[in-house]
Design an enzyme around this catalytic site. Structure first.
Site, PDB file in Angstrom:
ATOM      1  N   ILE A 176       0.838  -1.194   0.000  1.00 15.77           N
ATOM      2  CA  ILE A 176       0.000   0.000   0.000  1.00 15.77           C
ATOM      3  C   ILE A 176       0.876   1.249   0.000  1.00 15.77           C
ATOM      4  O   ILE A 176       1.669   1.473   0.908  1.00 15.77           O
ATOM      5  CB  ILE A 176      -0.936   0.032   1.223  1.00 15.77           C
ATOM      6  CG1 ILE A 176      -1.740  -1.271   1.321  1.00 15.77           C
ATOM      7  CG2 ILE A 176      -1.868   1.239   1.133  1.00 15.77           C
ATOM      8  CD1 ILE A 176      -2.637  -1.547   0.142  1.00 15.77           C
ATOM      9  N   LYS A 177       0.713   2.060  -1.032  1.00  8.26           N
ATOM     10  CA  LYS A 177       1.506   3.282  -1.172  1.00  8.26           C
ATOM     11  C   LYS A 177       0.736   4.449  -0.564  1.00  8.26           C
ATOM     12  O   LYS A 177      -0.416   4.705  -0.924  1.00  8.26           O
ATOM     13  CB  LYS A 177       1.792   3.529  -2.655  1.00  8.26           C
ATOM     14  CG  LYS A 177       2.990   4.422  -2.938  1.00  8.26           C
ATOM     15  CD  LYS A 177       3.286   4.397  -4.437  1.00  8.26           C
ATOM     16  CE  LYS A 177       4.525   5.208  -4.778  1.00  8.26           C
ATOM     17  NZ  LYS A 177       4.758   5.223  -6.245  1.00  8.26           N
TER      18      LYS A 177
END
Length: 217
Positions: free
Chosen positions: A82-83
């Site tokens: 997850i960025k």
């Protein structure tokens, strides 16, 4: 140092994967826009090609919405990373997602202080943007050195993911600075193999071989 290809183009990723040059993939909203596809569809397809981490970026800035989007992205595949934006809300989400055992990538890092906070929040990766710093007249590779020193001083496990790579020299600087990963556009990744003396030397060998009149196969 690992190479994460910075692309949302399936054909580009597949080509580099076939050359065994891809350890992971990074994407962002701009790359998704360029692909012209739905983010969930393209990320899912990338995850079927790549075993390593695939960074998929949330489009929210508030904690509650970040967490909702992260939950949707995390369901795509086990190798999703997850960025998150490197903001207070992003750091809060990073801590919460790390507690769930999810991989995270804190992006848009432009200072050693930000990188320190990312590590304190338990980020899997932090992404310093060296190219954009260079654009502002600031030495991006110096930031990588600073982060490496801080992380080594305190034993942080967060990996340094050199991002915003614009040139082959940026890749070299990332490696010399001790970055764990370089997020590299396909054109730059393929350009790493090029050198004029290699081309010149190869042509000489081919010309001389032709003169021998021999065949190996």
């Amino acid at each position: 140092m690992k190479f994460f290809v910075d692309s949302a183009n399936i054909e580009e990723i597949r080509e580099l994967q076939n050359l065994s040059l891809v350890d992971g993939v990074t994407t962002n909203p701009s790359l998704i826009l360029k692909s012209g596809r739905n983010i969930l569809d393209v990320i899912k397809e990338i995850c079927t090609l790549i075993e390593g981490p695939v960074s998929a970026e949330v489009a929210a800035t508030e904690f509650e919405i970040i967490m909702k989007e992260a939950a949707i992205l995390a369901k795509i595949a086990d190798n999703i990373c997850i960025k998150l934006p490197l903001t207070l809300e992003g750091l809060k989400a990073c801590k919460a997602l790390a507690a769930q055992g999810l991989k995270t990538n804190l992006t848009l890092c432009f200072s050693a202080n930000q990188a320190l906070l990312a590590a304190k929040a338990g980020a899997t990766f932090v992404s310093p943007f060296i190219g954009r710093l260079d654009d502002c007249g600031i030495n991006g590779s110096e930031l990588l050195h600073e982060i490496r020193t801080i992380y080594d001083n305190y034993g942080f496990e967060t990996q340094i993911l050199a991002a915003s790579i614009r040139t082959v020299n940026h890749v070299k600087e990332a490696a010399l600075s001790g970055a764990d990963v370089a997020s590299v556009p396909p054109t730059i990744l393929k350009a790493l193999v090029k050198h004029p003396l290699t081309d010149k030397g190869l042509q000489t060998f081919l010309d001389d071989w032709k003169k021998t009149g021999q065949n190996i196969a």
